[in-house]
Design a protein around this motif. Structure first.
Motif, mmCIF file in Angstrom:
data_model
loop_
_atom_site.group_PDB
_atom_site.id
_atom_site.type_symbol
_atom_site.label_atom_id
_atom_site.label_comp_id
_atom_site.label_asym_id
_atom_site.label_seq_id
_atom_site.Cartn_x
_atom_site.Cartn_y
_atom_site.Cartn_z
ATOM 1 N N THR A 67 0.855 -1.183 0.000
ATOM 2 C CA THR A 67 0.000 0.000 0.000
ATOM 3 C C THR A 67 0.895 1.238 0.000
ATOM 4 N N HIS A 68 0.274 2.382 -0.230
ATOM 5 C CA HIS A 68 1.002 3.648 -0.229
ATOM 6 C C HIS A 68 1.795 3.813 1.075
ATOM 7 N N ALA A 69 1.113 3.572 2.199
ATOM 8 C CA ALA A 69 1.769 3.739 3.505
ATOM 9 C C ALA A 69 2.926 2.757 3.681
ATOM 10 N N GLU A 70 2.686 1.508 3.298
ATOM 11 C CA GLU A 70 3.740 0.491 3.419
ATOM 12 C C GLU A 70 4.969 0.852 2.590
ATOM 13 N N LEU A 71 4.715 1.305 1.375
ATOM 14 C CA LEU A 71 5.836 1.613 0.482
ATOM 15 C C LEU A 71 6.591 2.862 0.926
ATOM 16 N N LEU A 72 5.856 3.819 1.502
ATOM 17 C CA LEU A 72 6.541 5.014 2.029
ATOM 18 C C LEU A 72 7.444 4.611 3.199
ATOM 19 N N ALA A 73 6.892 3.751 4.074
ATOM 20 C CA ALA A 73 7.647 3.319 5.254
ATOM 21 C C ALA A 73 8.900 2.537 4.852
ATOM 22 N N LYS A 74 8.808 1.843 3.733
ATOM 23 C CA LYS A 74 9.916 1.018 3.252
ATOM 24 C C LYS A 74 11.097 1.883 2.783
ATOM 25 N N GLY A 75 10.774 3.100 2.352
ATOM 26 C CA GLY A 75 11.842 4.007 1.945
ATOM 27 C C GLY A 75 12.623 3.566 0.718
ATOM 28 N N GLY A 76 11.956 2.874 -0.207
ATOM 29 C CA GLY A 76 12.625 2.416 -1.437
ATOM 30 C C GLY A 76 12.324 3.303 -2.640
ATOM 31 N N ASP A 77 12.197 2.653 -3.810
ATOM 32 C CA ASP A 77 11.978 3.389 -5.068
ATOM 33 C C ASP A 77 10.678 4.197 -5.055
ATOM 34 N N TYR A 78 9.630 3.585 -4.527
ATOM 35 C CA TYR A 78 8.342 4.295 -4.494
ATOM 36 C C TYR A 78 8.453 5.552 -3.642
ATOM 37 N N ALA A 79 9.038 5.413 -2.473
ATOM 38 C CA ALA A 79 9.175 6.550 -1.557
ATOM 39 C C ALA A 79 9.961 7.679 -2.238
ATOM 40 N N GLU A 80 10.949 7.289 -3.004
ATOM 41 C CA GLU A 80 11.768 8.273 -3.698
ATOM 42 C C GLU A 80 10.956 9.000 -4.782
ATOM 43 N N LEU A 81 10.189 8.193 -5.533
ATOM 44 C CA LEU A 81 9.340 8.743 -6.593
ATOM 45 C C LEU A 81 8.311 9.707 -5.994
ATOM 46 N N TRP A 82 7.742 9.309 -4.879
ATOM 47 C CA TRP A 82 6.737 10.124 -4.183
ATOM 48 C C TRP A 82 7.361 11.453 -3.757
ATOM 49 N N GLN A 83 8.536 11.350 -3.147
ATOM 50 C CA GLN A 83 9.241 12.534 -2.685
ATOM 51 C C GLN A 83 9.486 13.513 -3.837
ATOM 52 N N ARG A 84 9.938 12.959 -4.950
ATOM 53 C CA ARG A 84 10.242 13.789 -6.121
ATOM 54 C C ARG A 84 8.988 14.488 -6.652
ATOM 55 N N GLN A 85 7.865 13.736 -6.697
ATOM 56 C CA GLN A 85 6.634 14.344 -7.214
ATOM 57 C C GLN A 85 6.110 15.419 -6.262
ATOM 58 N N GLN A 86 6.301 15.200 -4.967
ATOM 59 C CA GLN A 86 5.878 16.220 -3.996
ATOM 60 C C GLN A 86 6.668 17.512 -4.224
ATOM 61 N N GLU A 87 7.963 17.363 -4.442
ATOM 62 C CA GLU A 87 8.819 18.531 -4.677
ATOM 63 C C GLU A 87 8.422 19.265 -5.954
ATOM 64 N N ASP A 88 8.144 18.470 -7.003
ATOM 65 C CA ASP A 88 7.715 19.074 -8.281
ATOM 66 C C ASP A 88 6.431 19.868 -8.093
ATOM 67 N N ARG A 89 5.516 19.268 -7.315
ATOM 68 C CA ARG A 89 4.231 19.899 -7.070
ATOM 69 C C ARG A 89 4.414 21.233 -6.340
ATOM 70 N N GLN A 90 5.284 21.182 -5.317
ATOM 71 C CA GLN A 90 5.521 22.403 -4.535
ATOM 72 C C GLN A 90 6.175 23.470 -5.407
ATOM 73 N N ALA A 91 7.111 23.021 -6.243
ATOM 74 C CA ALA A 91 7.795 23.968 -7.128
ATOM 75 C C ALA A 91 6.817 24.616 -8.096
ATOM 76 N N ALA A 92 5.804 23.828 -8.519
ATOM 77 C CA ALA A 92 4.828 24.345 -9.474
ATOM 78 C C ALA A 92 3.883 25.352 -8.826
ATOM 79 N N GLU A 93 3.710 25.238 -7.501
ATOM 80 C CA GLU A 93 2.765 26.127 -6.811
ATOM 81 C C GLU A 93 3.364 27.454 -6.371
#
Ligand code: ADP
Ligand code: MG
Length: 297
Positions: free
Chosen positions: A271-297
């Motif tokens: 799940t989203h929560a599990e993958l974030l907690a795992k701190g792997g590729d998904y967590a990294e992708l999520w982090q990057r998209q959050q940053e992009d989103r913030q940069a766009a705002e």
């Protein structure tokens, strides 16, 4: 001349009625530029859907010799679950959807729906059970009404409009001078990627299939359009087994399971929560998209 034309015309009409779904399928194949290479087995039976559980078991697939694309993909979707597939471009996400729809046969492993290997059932029954909203929706050079209704010949105007409403495209259509009679496509009104995808979602709602495949458009969408599509997707995904190929992770936070693909393999799953907690590729992708989103705002 008229005497000859009349019976031919009637024959043509009957033929068209009977073959409508086949013809449309062919149209779709030629539009998608997909080789129609799979064939029904002589003893193929109709798919019996009972909840629509999907299972990929050690699936290997290549489009061309010497270039494996899927390298042992296994996952399951229980009835009504929403499974998301994410990963870099070229990882093999859309290929999974094409294989479930049986545009191609796999080289190794199996794909089953409610325990039936999709190679053992008729293509007609398989495709009747799946609503596919592809990445790049191609619409027919016909009216918007036709494009929505074509998955359900004989749909009433009421049904068409209800589906359009759920797909968040009704207001847009009624705002056009010719409304549902507006011709779209090359010789008509050009729709944006997001509008085309919502027309395809409306079509799928009308088709009412137990299985849904949504291949998110890759192109950037403005946030109003994205909101609209997300609402539309939530409406249509409810109570169906759904496969969502997602580019914007914000769309799939609520998925029952997220498959992270890389180079033809599932490298993470949870799940989203599990993958974030795992701190792997998904967590990294999520982090990057959050940053992009913030940069766009
Ligand atoms: P994704 O959807 O994850 O971006 P795809 O499943 O579309 O990736 O494609 C996976 C790989 O298969 C890519 O390298 C792509 O170039 C290749 N591919 C896709 N379609 C075909 C095809 N019809 N013939 C040959 N190679 C293909
Ligand atoms: Mg793709």
């Amino acid at each position: 001349m008229m005497q000859l034309y009349q019976p031919l015309n009637i024959l043509g009409f009957a033929y068209r009625e009977i073959k409508q779904s086949l013809i449309d399928m062919e149209k779709m194949f030629s539009l998608l530029n997909v080789k129609q290479e799979v064939e029904d087995r002589p003893d193929a039976r109709p798919l019996q859907v009972d909840g629509a559980a999907i299972a990929f078991d050690n699936v290997h697939f290549r489009y061309e010799e010497d270039r494996p694309i899927l390298k042992g993909v296994s996952f399951t979707a229980r009835p009504g679950e929403k499974i998301a597939i994410v990963g870099h471009s070229g990882a093999g996400k859309s290929t999974i959807s094409r294989i479930l729809y049986r545009f191609y046969d796999i080289d190794e492993g199996s794909v089953t729906i409610d325990g039936q290997d999709i190679r053992d059932v008729t293509q007609d029954s398989l495709r009747a059970a799946i609503g596919m909203v592809p990445q790049d929706t191609v619409l027919f050079n016909e009216t918007i009404g036709y494009n929505i209704a074509y998955a359900k010949p004989g749909a009433t105007q009421d049904e068409i409009e209800q589906a359009a409403q759920m797909a968040q495209i009704h207001d847009f259509v009624t705002g056009l001078p010719k409304g549902y009679d507006t011709v779209v496509g090359e010789r008509g009104l050009k729709l944006s990627g997001g509008e085309k995808q919502r027309v395809a979602i409306a079509r799928t709602i009308l088709k009412n299939p137990p299985i849904l495949i949504l291949d998110e458009a890759t192109s950037a969408l403005d946030s109003v359009t994205e909101q609209g599509i997300q609402t539309a997707l939530r409406n249509v995904a409810e109570s169906r087994t759904t496969l969502v190929i997602a580019h914007r992770l914000s769309t799939i936070i609520d998925a029952d399971r997220i498959l992270v693909m890389d180079d033809g393999q599932i490298i993470e799953q949870g799940t989203h929560a599990e993958l974030l907690a795992k701190g792997g590729d998904y967590a990294e992708l999520w982090q990057r998209q959050q940053e992009d989103r913030q940069a766009a705002e």
